[in-house]
Design an enzyme around this catalytic site. Structure first.
Site, PDB file in Angstrom:
ATOM      1  CB  SER A   1      -0.893   0.046   1.239  1.00 34.89           C
ATOM      2  OG  SER A   1      -1.322  -1.227   1.623  1.00 34.89           O
ATOM      3  CB  SER A   2       3.601   2.326   2.286  1.00 36.24           C
ATOM      4  OG  SER A   2       2.851   1.888   3.383  1.00 36.24           O
TER       5      SER A   2
ATOM      6  CE1 TYR B   1      -1.772  -5.279   4.462  1.00 35.10           C
ATOM      7  CE2 TYR B   1      -0.678  -4.977   2.362  1.00 35.10           C
ATOM      8  CZ  TYR B   1      -1.167  -4.449   3.536  1.00 35.10           C
ATOM      9  OH  TYR B   1      -1.041  -3.099   3.779  1.00 35.10           O
TER      10      TYR B   1
ATOM     11  CE  LYS C   1       1.413  -4.910   5.386  1.00 35.32           C
ATOM     12  NZ  LYS C   1       1.113  -4.018   6.498  1.00 35.32           N
TER      13      LYS C   1
ATOM     14  CB  SER D   1      -3.296  -3.686   8.026  1.00 29.38           C
ATOM     15  OG  SER D   1      -1.908  -3.760   7.764  1.00 29.38           O
TER      16      SER D   1
ATOM     17  N   GLY E   1       0.123  -4.711  11.732  1.00 28.95           N
ATOM     18  CA  GLY E   1      -0.049  -3.758  10.637  1.00 28.95           C
ATOM     19  C   GLY E   1      -0.239  -2.315  11.080  1.00 28.95           C
TER      20      GLY E   1
ATOM     21  CG  ASP F   1       2.766   1.841  11.262  1.00 27.64           C
ATOM     22  OD1 ASP F   1       2.525   0.640  11.026  1.00 27.64           O
ATOM     23  OD2 ASP F   1       3.307   2.606  10.436  1.00 27.64           O
ATOM     24  CD  GLU F   2      -2.191   4.066  13.316  1.00 29.22           C
ATOM     25  OE1 GLU F   2      -1.818   2.881  13.156  1.00 29.22           O
ATOM     26  OE2 GLU F   2      -2.677   4.739  12.407  1.00 29.22           O
TER      27      GLU F   2
ATOM     28  N   GLY G   1       3.767   1.335   7.447  1.00 27.48           N
ATOM     29  CA  GLY G   1       3.913   2.415   6.484  1.00 27.48           C
ATOM     30  C   GLY G   1       4.590   3.662   7.022  1.00 27.48           C
TER      31      GLY G   1
HETATM   32  C1  HMN Z   1       1.860  -1.361   3.277  1.00 21.48           C
HETATM   33  O1  HMN Z   1       1.200  -2.292   2.825  1.00 21.48           O
HETATM   34  O2  HMN Z   1       2.670  -0.798   2.552  1.00 21.48           O
HETATM   35  C2  HMN Z   1       1.697  -0.856   4.697  1.00 21.48           C
HETATM   36  O3  HMN Z   1       2.451  -1.615   5.558  1.00 21.48           O
HETATM   37  C3  HMN Z   1       0.288  -0.761   5.165  1.00 21.48           C
HETATM   38  C4  HMN Z   1       0.231  -0.462   6.648  1.00 21.48           C
HETATM   39  O4  HMN Z   1      -0.447  -1.445   7.380  1.00 21.48           O
HETATM   40  C5  HMN Z   1      -0.369   0.891   6.868  1.00 21.48           C
HETATM   41  N1  HMN Z   1      -1.793   0.872   6.726  1.00 21.48           N
HETATM   42  C6  HMN Z   1      -2.416   1.612   5.788  1.00 21.48           C
HETATM   43  O5  HMN Z   1      -1.835   2.317   5.004  1.00 21.48           O
HETATM   44  C7  HMN Z   1      -3.929   1.542   5.778  1.00 21.48           C
HETATM   45  C8  HMN Z   1      -0.031   1.370   8.253  1.00 21.48           C
HETATM   46  O6  HMN Z   1       1.328   1.200   8.490  1.00 21.48           O
HETATM   47  C9  HMN Z   1      -0.400   2.849   8.378  1.00 21.48           C
HETATM   48  O7  HMN Z   1       0.300   3.612   7.419  1.00 21.48           O
HETATM   49  C10 HMN Z   1      -0.045   3.363   9.757  1.00 21.48           C
HETATM   50  O8  HMN Z   1      -0.614   2.537  10.723  1.00 21.48           O
HETATM   51  C11 HMN Z   1      -0.498   4.822   9.951  1.00 21.48           C
HETATM   52  O9  HMN Z   1      -1.901   4.905   9.978  1.00 21.48           O
END
Ligand code: HMN
Length: 294
Positions: free
Chosen positions: A46-47, A135, A163, A165, A188, A190-191, A207
């Site tokens: 996603s990122s 995922y 993974k 999220s 997944g 980060d919070e 991300g």
């Molecule tokens: C990816 O697939 O690239 C990321 O790891 C996805 C990841 O789980 C992120 N979720 C979303 O973008 C919905 C989180 O790391 C997110 O960026 C973070 O928790 C901040 O909200």
């Protein structure tokens, strides 16, 4: 499975000034993260803006990262794509490049039954000899991995991890309890890194890790040492930063890229329809960066 345990940033799309995938900038971000001491990279998720890239662009990113870091870091290729055909092409390419594992979201856009999703993931697994990481990210895909489908998937020994999220940390606890020790559950959100780890996640993919790797490495150090008071403190700092990162009008990843630019890592901005940081918001980057640096 030790090589999957640690801080694994989700890798970002690296563009040149014209918005095209840049080999030199991709390698620059690789070197930057390698020097920070992270365990591995999750490439093209996603990122990584994967859904806005052509197959050729996705292959290019996979290739540049592998050429830079193969053998140095654990490399996971995200190969989820709208069609099974494209996902299989990417998975085979990742295997050729020597990735450690492949991973995929469920298919998107149409609503799919559990049996269609099972078939999609299984066809990707059948295409290579590589380990597979499920995922689950229902907030973006609209598909919530059920425990029943999860149980069916883990019968395949290629499935070495998930993974997760989804936001309920309980999902992590359930997946871990179901799959057992010889399996990796990746946190997944980060919070919720610290809570995810405490309730059963073995590791994390995220991300926002790449813009503050030191903080996640520190949180991990405290969690592994059982020092939860300090782990919580770091999570509070991380969450203040995530709230600030999400407070601008542009996409989260464009904000992150502006901060990286101030750290000397130029990887361009984001691809439309994701929005770049603009106007007054650009003046807010320095204060968000200060939150991270303190
Ligand atoms: C990816 O697939 O690239 C990321 O790891 C996805 C990841 O789980 C992120 N979720 C979303 O973008 C919905 C989180 O790391 C997110 O960026 C973070 O928790 C901040 O909200």
């Amino acid at each position: 499975l030790e090589k999957y345990k640690g801080i694994i940033p989700a890798f970002y799309a690296c563009y040149d000034e014209q918005g095209e995938i840049s080999e030199s900038r991709t390698k620059e971000l690789c070197n930057y993260l390698y020097k920070k001491g992270v365990k591995g990279l999750y490439v093209g998720g996603s990122s990584g803006e994967c859904i806005y890239h052509s197959l050729e662009e996705r292959k290019a990113t996979l290739k540049y990262v592998a050429h830079q870091l193969k053998g140095k870091l654990t490399l996971i290729a995200h190969v989820g794509a709208p069609s099974t055909r494209d996902s299989v092409i990417l998975a085979k390419y990742a295997e050729e490049l020597g990735y450690d594992a492949v991973s995929a979201i469920p298919p998107i856009y149409f609503k799919f039954s559990e049996s269609s999703v099972y078939k999609y993931w299984t066809e990707i697994m059948d295409a290579t000899t590589m380990p597979f990481i499920i995922y689950n990210i229902p907030q973006t895909t609209g598909f919530d991995l059920s425990l029943n489908l999860f149980k069916k998937l883990i019968e395949n020994e290629k499935v070495i991890g998930v993974k997760n999220s989804s936001m309920p940390v309980m999902d992590i606890e359930r997946f871990k309890a179901t799959a057992g020790d010889n399996f990796i559950v990746f946190n997944g959100p980060d919070e919720q890194y610290v809570s995810g780890r405490i309730i059963g996640a073995d590791s994390g993919i995220g991300g926002t890790y790449a813009v503050m790797p030191e903080l996640f490495l520190m949180a991990e150090k405290f969690v592994s040492a059982g020092d939860f008071a300090n782990a919580r403190k770091i999570q509070h700092d991380i969450n203040d930063i995530i709230v600030a990162l999400c407070s601008l009008n542009g996409s989260l990843y464009s904000t992150i890229k502006e901060i990286l630019k101030q750290n000397g890592v130029h990887i361009g901005s984001v691809r439309a329809p994701l929005e770049p940081v603009s106007g007054d918001d650009l003046n807010k980057i320095a204060s968000i960066k200060a939150l991270i640096d303190n």
